[in-house]
Design an enzyme around this catalytic site. Structure first.
Site, PDB file in Angstrom:
ATOM      1  N   ASP A 102       9.975 -81.750 -45.916  1.00 34.02           N
ATOM      2  CA  ASP A 102       9.826 -80.368 -46.374  1.00 34.02           C
ATOM      3  C   ASP A 102       9.064 -80.334 -47.719  1.00 34.02           C
ATOM      4  O   ASP A 102       8.531 -81.362 -48.161  1.00 34.02           O
ATOM      5  CB  ASP A 102      11.230 -79.747 -46.473  1.00 34.02           C
ATOM      6  CG  ASP A 102      11.233 -78.251 -46.272  1.00 34.02           C
ATOM      7  OD1 ASP A 102      10.293 -77.593 -46.732  1.00 34.02           O
ATOM      8  OD2 ASP A 102      12.179 -77.715 -45.671  1.00 34.02           O
ATOM      9  N   ASP A 141       4.906 -73.316 -42.609  1.00 32.10           N
ATOM     10  CA  ASP A 141       6.022 -72.425 -42.905  1.00 32.10           C
ATOM     11  C   ASP A 141       5.465 -71.274 -43.759  1.00 32.10           C
ATOM     12  O   ASP A 141       4.314 -71.319 -44.207  1.00 32.10           O
ATOM     13  CB  ASP A 141       7.060 -73.228 -43.686  1.00 32.10           C
ATOM     14  CG  ASP A 141       8.412 -72.551 -43.730  1.00 32.10           C
ATOM     15  OD1 ASP A 141       8.586 -71.524 -43.046  1.00 32.10           O
ATOM     16  OD2 ASP A 141       9.296 -73.043 -44.442  1.00 32.10           O
ATOM     17  N   ARG A 194       6.209 -70.725 -38.358  1.00 30.54           N
ATOM     18  CA  ARG A 194       7.316 -69.756 -38.416  1.00 30.54           C
ATOM     19  C   ARG A 194       6.835 -68.361 -38.041  1.00 30.54           C
ATOM     20  O   ARG A 194       7.538 -67.620 -37.360  1.00 30.54           O
ATOM     21  CB  ARG A 194       7.952 -69.741 -39.803  1.00 30.54           C
ATOM     22  CG  ARG A 194       9.285 -69.003 -39.803  1.00 30.54           C
ATOM     23  CD  ARG A 194      10.038 -69.183 -41.085  1.00 30.54           C
ATOM     24  NE  ARG A 194       9.386 -68.508 -42.201  1.00 30.54           N
ATOM     25  CZ  ARG A 194       9.826 -68.557 -43.454  1.00 30.54           C
ATOM     26  NH1 ARG A 194      10.906 -69.253 -43.748  1.00 30.54           N
ATOM     27  NH2 ARG A 194       9.188 -67.927 -44.407  1.00 30.54           N
ATOM     28  N   ASP A 232      15.090 -69.281 -40.622  1.00 32.80           N
ATOM     29  CA  ASP A 232      16.201 -69.734 -41.454  1.00 32.80           C
ATOM     30  C   ASP A 232      17.510 -69.113 -40.993  1.00 32.80           C
ATOM     31  O   ASP A 232      17.992 -68.140 -41.561  1.00 32.80           O
ATOM     32  CB  ASP A 232      15.913 -69.390 -42.909  1.00 32.80           C
ATOM     33  CG  ASP A 232      14.651 -70.081 -43.394  1.00 32.80           C
ATOM     34  OD1 ASP A 232      14.204 -71.022 -42.708  1.00 32.80           O
ATOM     35  OD2 ASP A 232      14.112 -69.693 -44.435  1.00 32.80           O
ATOM     36  N   HIS A 238      17.826 -79.180 -38.785  1.00 34.60           N
ATOM     37  CA  HIS A 238      17.246 -78.905 -40.091  1.00 34.60           C
ATOM     38  C   HIS A 238      18.329 -78.302 -40.975  1.00 34.60           C
ATOM     39  O   HIS A 238      19.285 -77.716 -40.470  1.00 34.60           O
ATOM     40  CB  HIS A 238      16.055 -77.945 -39.939  1.00 34.60           C
ATOM     41  CG  HIS A 238      15.309 -77.694 -41.208  1.00 34.60           C
ATOM     42  ND1 HIS A 238      14.876 -78.700 -42.026  1.00 34.60           N
ATOM     43  CD2 HIS A 238      14.911 -76.532 -41.795  1.00 34.60           C
ATOM     44  CE1 HIS A 238      14.246 -78.164 -43.067  1.00 34.60           C
ATOM     45  NE2 HIS A 238      14.257 -76.862 -42.956  1.00 34.60           N
TER      46      HIS A 238
END
Lengths: 485, 951
Positions: free
Chosen positions: B436, B549, B609, B625, B683
């Site tokens: 990440d 992302d 995303r 998320d 994740h």
């Protein structure tokens, strides 16, 4: 049809101490298991669950539930492949790793089909042997140090115990002395007071008048006694020391008020009137009050507290010789008492510290005790870590900023059978949306004492590695050669 | 970061006392979305304006005399009888049962945005014919499908029929809205003209009917304007003001779907599979947003948008694809919504009830009305029609169907090594480790933190040696830093998005002050794609893939945590026109970069995303998320089903939940569910506790291992399902109604689903579950428990007792599934492994299925036909393998290890006949209790023709 994979393999096998012999055994079978793989009859699954033709051993199809018919192929999900790894250490790897293109055995036998690997056992064996020699040397050195630590710890402990004993004796003796000293002080102060009275003009001083006036004012019900309730009616007099001075009786008459309380309340009740006379004992109080400044307020230069000896010398009235002797005697008695009280407190502090230390678990032989009262630091790219074993762990950002507590001493936290392998520090600074920070310190054997690593594997959970000889264990003789082919 | 997140308080300290507003807002709520950060319909000017319009008063009239019939397209002018603004309606009958209609201004003040780069090309059209004319009505036939379109003059409406059946009506409720472009008037002129307008409009309304013939519009003078409410030329939300230099430009249209009670699609929402009526609440919103800690069962917008809605009833499925990339709201109305089942029954018995009907109303802030009516008739036809328009799911590289281990963040090379070693030591399969945002040097993407990742190439090579790969994050916000090459080049080349004043648009994101590359500019995408070359992205190797992302785009300091609508893009377009497609462009440029770095040889893998219609062509998407709770585990199923219906087959949810810490039971259940979802990645948020599987108890770890192994054993089935999807557009993870379209029981089901057409999966998603009720559909069919092989008749609701180890999965009778049962360390380590076929017989004793195999990584399947597509057929006691696609050929070392036939008696013998006619007898075992026959080691190459006969 694909040809069935080769069933048997001629494996040259080096048996230590004997000349090279060639043994025929199915691929992936350990020598110790060889008797179960007898080509002259059907093969019985090792768990007894079934029996198959020997031709089905290593035919790349799983027949036995325990996977024992396919030790040399990846056919069985639970099979194990044995590699001899001549020159290094034999290994058993999951049969699923056979022919997957990854070298799991240093002799490369697990990749018999893919041919992906070279035999690196000799080189690996040599490296490992050397590393083991090095680490054994470290361990021995460390262990020798540890033995010294154990010895020192024992001596230190004895020394501390005897110091504790001495302090405890001193405390008993001091406690015994306190009574007589107090009595002596009382006894000396009576004549002193009388002598001072005699020496002083009879009419009440301005101060005494003030005291009487204040008493009348405070004595709300006018009964001639001042009670706690009456005192509390005056919030400006709020204060523990005033209440304490009121004594256990809870009330005082005007005389006692003048003696014990007036000095305390005068300033608060009559801020304007300058005191004419100061009783020495009451001086320190003012300093404390001044310290209660708003910390966040703009910085000011604190007013310098009045120092004794500074300014014009206090005018001490001249006494006649006899009176002066009485005063001196009383002062000596007071000093003696104060000194004894101080000594007692010191003894008690010492006892407390020693008891805490002696109550600590410093390992089975006290080998970790030397870590007590010391700190070690480690600098990483971002932080400076500081470990004070049995006390606390902290972290300070290198680019400035406040120190963060990563935990206070909690307990030994090694895994079962190795309790002293790790320490836990808990209750550090709270984490955003999470628990308080906590640190595990894992201890590993080394010739010196040093922090070797600091990690934060999860947010606010830290892992430090402390190298210390105290974590070294005795190696069995011949350890270096152990496990070798 | 996966992740919009509240900043760490330590971070806060570094930035001193000044608290940016967005940050304060973030810290407000504790563990729930802060709805106040995002607009309701009422707070979004055009949604409020459109929703106030009452049905039944449409001012639009179709000027039938204006009809022009081209070779493909029919055009008719429409006119707003209040404003006299003329519009142009275009109609197409597209090949394969698709009708397209487009409405634009006839003579706009300035061009409107027509969404590019979504359609594969100009879809081929059928010839239209006028088949009837009537007073006030026109009938067009739309090609050979038997579809006819009735155009009604006044008020304008369209009715689409197949034979005599009405499929869909357009503007039946009169909610067509087309806010024509106008000039902003200064305040005095405004007042005068508005009075005059009123007079004019009064007069016009009174035009007598005999004058309603074709009146050519007069666009010379700006037409009369309706009164403008505040907010038409400027809108403020919280502290952000949208300058709206072009005023109101919204469009809207209603669709009536007679007979339909079930509608689906329009991801992304944390919502049940079946969409709910929106009356009394907000419409479903499509506006790509970075929503912090989103909640389930709300119509709020999330990270991605696909404006495709599906409707289904027995014997008919339809789709409405509303091609518009601006902020969009969708209202769903139902005339039976409030009625109980009993009420409906009563209606039916009394014969007086209305036909159930669903109303769908689309509202977009700008752009044109461009709609594709996908006319099915079967569910798979609708998804195929959509696939032909926008493309199908890119065939994923095989490794990406394996298990992915991610965390924000694996901290350094030693951490990566230790985590991978954990998978080795605990014999857990793993394909990809993820890094990440913390891996980059100060969040400068395309770089590595020199202290933590000093030798990325070595790390990647070590992973590759164990047949594994890595994904690193590359976000589209670029740190404003004069020492950062990406920034200096983009600034110098003028490739950033601009503010309305023409400066580089800057906002706050992970690196601090950031600029946003304008991915709508082809030159920008070209530049970006080239950044993935091995000599540009230093430290990268073929084993490194990419994660995009924050590409909504997320702008912490922007309105609704995204970009200002008046920001400017390539071609001068405002951000408002194309907001929802920005993320697609990021995804596209990245995927192209990965293809390019291999010289066009290898397939890319990119996770994004944000998404839009067409994003399926570029890789995988996930649900963003989520949170470690049971609700979010449950919602992952309908969310991925909705994604799949909208073409995004490669969908997953963060296993374990991104925010907060899952307990062991939830974690195990999530692994079990995730193992049966297309994109399988664990994740976790930076602030969560470590949760690699071996940190669980040995008992729980064993269950995770079992779930992972089941995933890997079924990879041939997954890959074959993705091939079906890639070729035909049919989702991999399918709602039951797609395969059982006439069984109304299945229409709202979203706690179970089908993998391809072969497996029915009902994950356990309740804490402490002792059993689940599984609905087994299909009149006269049978299902086989995937683990015990127990046989169950259908239809029925079966109570399945469960323990923590149970994943209720059933194989459909009549299917064949291929498996590779050897538990290897990764997909690449399975290459060449033999296959097992599970042949589940129907009650008639038949079964069929297929297997797709290729090299798993390159485009050779497409460019060189290097693939195997085998068809398996079982009938009359004989299982036959034949080629399902003669174009494909490939040599494969893989062979047939075993055949397991479910629901069969014990044969006397099993005879294998190979392609050259040679025969051999197979050993077998038979379990009479479960009727399971296992044929031992046929050993034939998987690519060969063969048959096995049971006697």
């Amino acid at each position: 049809m694909l040809p069935p994979p080769p069933l048997l393999l001629l494996l040259p096998l080096v048996v230590t101490g004997t000349p090279e012999v060639t043994v025929t055994r199915p691929r992936g079978v350990a020598l110790s298991q060889l008797p179960f793989y007898d080509p002259s009859g059907p093969f019985r699954c090792l768990d007894g669950s079934g029996s198959v033709a020997f031709a089905w051993v290593n035919d790349d199809y799983c027949d036995c539930q325990d996977g024992s018919d396919e030790p040399g192929t990846p056919a069985c999900p639970n099979g194990r492949f044995h590699c001899t790894n001549a020159g290094h250490r034999p290994r058993s790897v999951p049969a699923a790793h056979v022919n997957d293109g990854v070298c799991d055995c240093c002799d490369g036998t697990d990749e018999w089909g893919s041919g992906a690997c070279e035999n690196t056992c000799r080189e690996r064996g040599r490296q490992e042997r050397e590393e083991r020699l090095r680490s054994a040397a470290r361990a021995r050195e460390g262990f020798a140090l540890r033995q010294r630590l154990v010895q020192e710890a024992a001596e230190a402990k004895r020394e501390k115990e005897s110091r504790l004993g001495a302090l405890q004796a001193a405390r008993r003796e001091l406690q015994a002395r306190l009574g007589p000293l107090r009595a002596a002080k009382e006894a000396a102060e009576g004549p002193e007071r009388e002598a001072r009275e005699r020496h002083r003009p009879r009419e009440p001083t301005q101060d005494e008048a003030g005291a009487a006036e204040a008493f009348a004012e405070l004595d709300g019900d006018g009964d001639g006694r001042l009670t706690l309730e009456e005192l509390r009616a005056h919030p400006e007099l709020d204060g523990a020391e005033i209440e304490a001075a009121l004594g256990s009786g809870g009330s005082v008459d005007s005389g006692t008020f003048r003696e014990r309380l007036w000095g305390l309340v005068r300033e608060r009740l009559r801020p304007q009137s300058p005191p004419e006379e100061e009783e020495e004992e009451e001086e320190p109080e003012e300093e404390e009050e001044e310290e209660e400044e708003d910390e966040e307020g703009p910085e000011q230069v604190p007013p310098v507290p009045p120092q004794e000896g500074e300014g014009p010398p206090q005018e001490e009235p001249q006494f006649d010789e006899a009176t002066q002797a009485l005063i001196d005697a009383a002062q000596r008695a007071r000093d003696d008492l104060a000194a004894a009280e101080r000594e007692l407190k010191e003894a008690e502090d010492g006892i407390r510290a020693l008891e805490t230390e002696l109550g600590m678990d410093f390992g089975p032989e006290g080998e970790f005790s030397y870590l007590y009262n010391q700190c070690w630091e480690l600098s990483t790219s971002e932080y400076l870590y500081r470990l004070c074993p049995f006390q606390r762990v902290t972290q300070r950002p290198k680019n400035g900023g406040a120190e963060t507590s990563l935990g206070l001493w909690g307990s030994w936290a090694g895994p079962e059978g190795d309790k002293f392998g790790a320490q836990k520090y808990e209750g550090g600074t709270g984490c955003w949306q999470g628990p308080a920070r906590a640190t595990t310190v894992s201890l590993r054997c080394g010739a010196g004492t040093a922090l070797r690593a600091a990690l934060e594997p999860s947010r606010c959970e830290y892992l430090l590695e402390l190298e210390t000889p105290a974590a070294c264990r005795e190696l069995p003789a011949g350890h270096e050669e152990h496990d070798e082919l | 970061a996966g992740s919009r997140v509240r900043p760490d308080p330590r971070w806060r300290r570094r930035w001193g006392g000044e608290w940016p507003l967005w940050l304060t807002l973030c810290l407000g709520a504790s563990l729930a979305v802060d709805r106040g950060n995002f607009k309701s319909c009422e707070q979004s000017g055009f949604c409020r304006r459109q929703r106030r319009i009452q049905p039944g008063n449409s001012p639009y009239r179709a000027l039938l005399e204006s009809l022009q019939l081209g070779p493909d397209v029919a055009t008719i002018q429409l006119v707003n009888e209040v404003t006299q603004v003329p519009l142009l309606l275009e109609l197409w009958g597209l090949t394969g049962n698709v009708t397209r209609l487009r409405i634009q201004e006839l003579s706009p003040l300035r061009p409107r945005y027509r969404v590019p780069d979504v359609l594969l090309g100009d879809p081929p059209a059928e010839r239209l014919e006028v088949t009837g004319r009537d007073e006030g009505t026109l009938e067009l036939s739309l090609g050979p499908g038997g579809h006819r379109l009735l155009v009604t003059e006044r008020p304008f409406r369209l009715d689409l029929l197949r034979q005599r059946e009405l499929l869909c009506s357009v503007n039946a409720r009169g909610l067509l809205v087309f806010e024509h472009q106008r000039r902003r008037r200064d305040s005095l002129a405004d007042k005068v003209s508005s009075v005059w307008d009123k007079i004019k409009s009064l007069f016009r309304r009174a035009v007598p009917p005999f004058l309603t013939g074709f009146v050519p519009p007069q666009p010379a003078e700006p037409p009369a304007e309706p009164e403008e409410e505040p907010g038409a030329w400027e809108e403020t939300f919280k502290t952000h003001t949208d300058s709206k230099p072009y005023g109101p430009t919204s469009v809207g249209l209603d669709f009536s779907l007679p007979g339909f009670e079930h509608v689906y699609g329009i991801p992304e929402h944390a919502e049940s599979l079946r969409l709910r009526p929106t009356e009394g609440g907000d419409p479903y919103r499509l506006y790509n947003l970075d929503v912090f800690q989103y909640e389930v069962f709300t119509p709020m917008a999330l990270y991605g948008s696909v404006p495709l809605l599906l409707a289904h009833r027995p014997r008919l499925s339809l789709g409405i694809f509303w091609l518009n990339a601006a902020e969009t709201w969708v209202d769903i109305g139902s005339n039976t919504a409030g009625k109980t089942l009993f009420g409906k029954l009563l209606d039916y018995m009394q014969g007086g009830g209305e036909t159930p009907q669903t109303e769908v109303r689309w509202m977009s802030e700008s752009g044109v009305i461009d709609v594709f009516l996908l006319l099915g008739p079967r569910p798979a036809d609708v998804t195929a029609q959509y696939g032909r328009l926008t493309g199908t799911q890119a065939l994923p590289p095989l490794f990406s169907l394996g298990y992915h281990q991610s965390r924000w963040n694996y901290q350094d090379e030693a951490d990566v090594e230790a985590v991978e070693r954990g998978f080795e030591e605990h014999e857990l399969p793993l394909d990809v480790l993820w890094l990440d945002i913390e891996h980059a040097d100060g969040k400068r993407y395309f770089t590595w933190d020199p202290a933590k990742f000093p030798n990325p190439r070595g790390m990647l090579e070590r992973l590759a040696a164990r047949k594994r790969r890595m994904v690193s994050i590359v976000d589209p916000h670029i740190k404003v830093d004069g020492g950062y090459r990406v920034h200096t080049e983009l600034r110098a080349r003028g490739l950033y998005v601009k503010t309305k004043d023409g400066n580089d648009y800057e906002g706050w994101c992970w690196p601090g002050s950031s600029a946003y590359p304008d991915f709508t500019n082809p030159e920008m995408r070209e530049w970006w794609a080239n950044m993935f070359a091995f000599d540009q992205y230093e430290g990268s190797t073929e084993a490194l893939y990419t994660w995009n992302d924050m590409n909504e785009p997320s702008v912490f300091s922007g309105p609704e945590v995204t970009m200002h609508k008046d920001a400017r893009h390539f071609g001068g377009w405002e951000h408002r026109e194309l907001h929802n497609i920005y993320g697609l462009y990021v995804h596209k440029a990245t995927a192209e970069g990965l293809i390019r770095r291999s010289g066009g040889r290898l397939r890319p893998f990119v996770l994004s995303r944000a998404f839009f219609a067409g994003s399926q062509r570029y890789g995988a998407v996930w649900t963003g998320d989520n949170t470690a709770d049971w609700e979010h585990l449950r919602i992952s199923i309908p969310m991925c089903l909705s994604f799949g219906l909208a073409g995004l087959a490669f969908c997953g949810a963060d296993v374990g939940g991104f925010f907060q810490n899952p307990g062991p039971e939830l974690q195990v259940r999530w692994y079990q569910a995730g193992a049966f979802q297309p994109f399988f990645r664990a994740h976790a948020h930076l602030d969560t506790a470590r949760r690699e599987p071996w940190l669980l108890s040995p008992e729980h770890l064993a269950l995770v291992r079992a779930a992972l192994r089941r995933r890997y054993a079924l990879l041939p089935t997954w890959y074959t399902a993705f091939y079906h999807c890639h070729r035909q557009g049919i989702p991999v993870m399918r709602p039951l109604w797609m395969e059982f379209p006439d069984d109304p029981h299945t229409f709202a089901m979203d706690d179970q689903y089908l993998l391809d057409r072969v497996l029915l999966v009902h994950p356990v998603t309740e804490p402490g579950a002792r059993g689940v009720n599984v609905y087994l559909p299909g009149e006269g069919e049978v299902w086989y428990n995937d683990e015990t092989h127990e046989q169950h008749r259908a239809p029925q609701t079966l109570y399945v007792p469960v323990t923590l180890s149970t994943i209720p999965v059933f194989q459909r009778g009549g299917t064949v599934i291929p498996r590779q049962d050897r538990p290897r360390r990764s997909t690449e380590a399975m290459k060449g492994d033999p296959f097992t076929l599970y042949v589940a017989l129907s009650p008639q004793g038949t079964a069929q299925g297929d297997l797709y195999v290729d090299d798993g990584i390159s485009f050779d399947y497409a460019t060189k036909n290097a693939f195997l597509h085998r068809h398996f057929h079982f009938a009359n006691g004989t299982l036959t393998s034949s080629s399902a696609d003669p174009r494909g050929s490939m040599s494969s070392p893989a062979w047939l290890e075993r055949v397991v036939i479910l629901g069969v008696g014990r044969p006397e013998s099993a005879l294998l006949t190979t392609h050259d006619g040679s025969q051999s007898s197979l050993h077998f075992q038979h379990d009479p209790e479960r009727s399971v026959l296992t044929l031992r080691r046929p050993g034939v190459p998987i690519g060969a023709d063969w048959s096995i006969s049971l006697r």
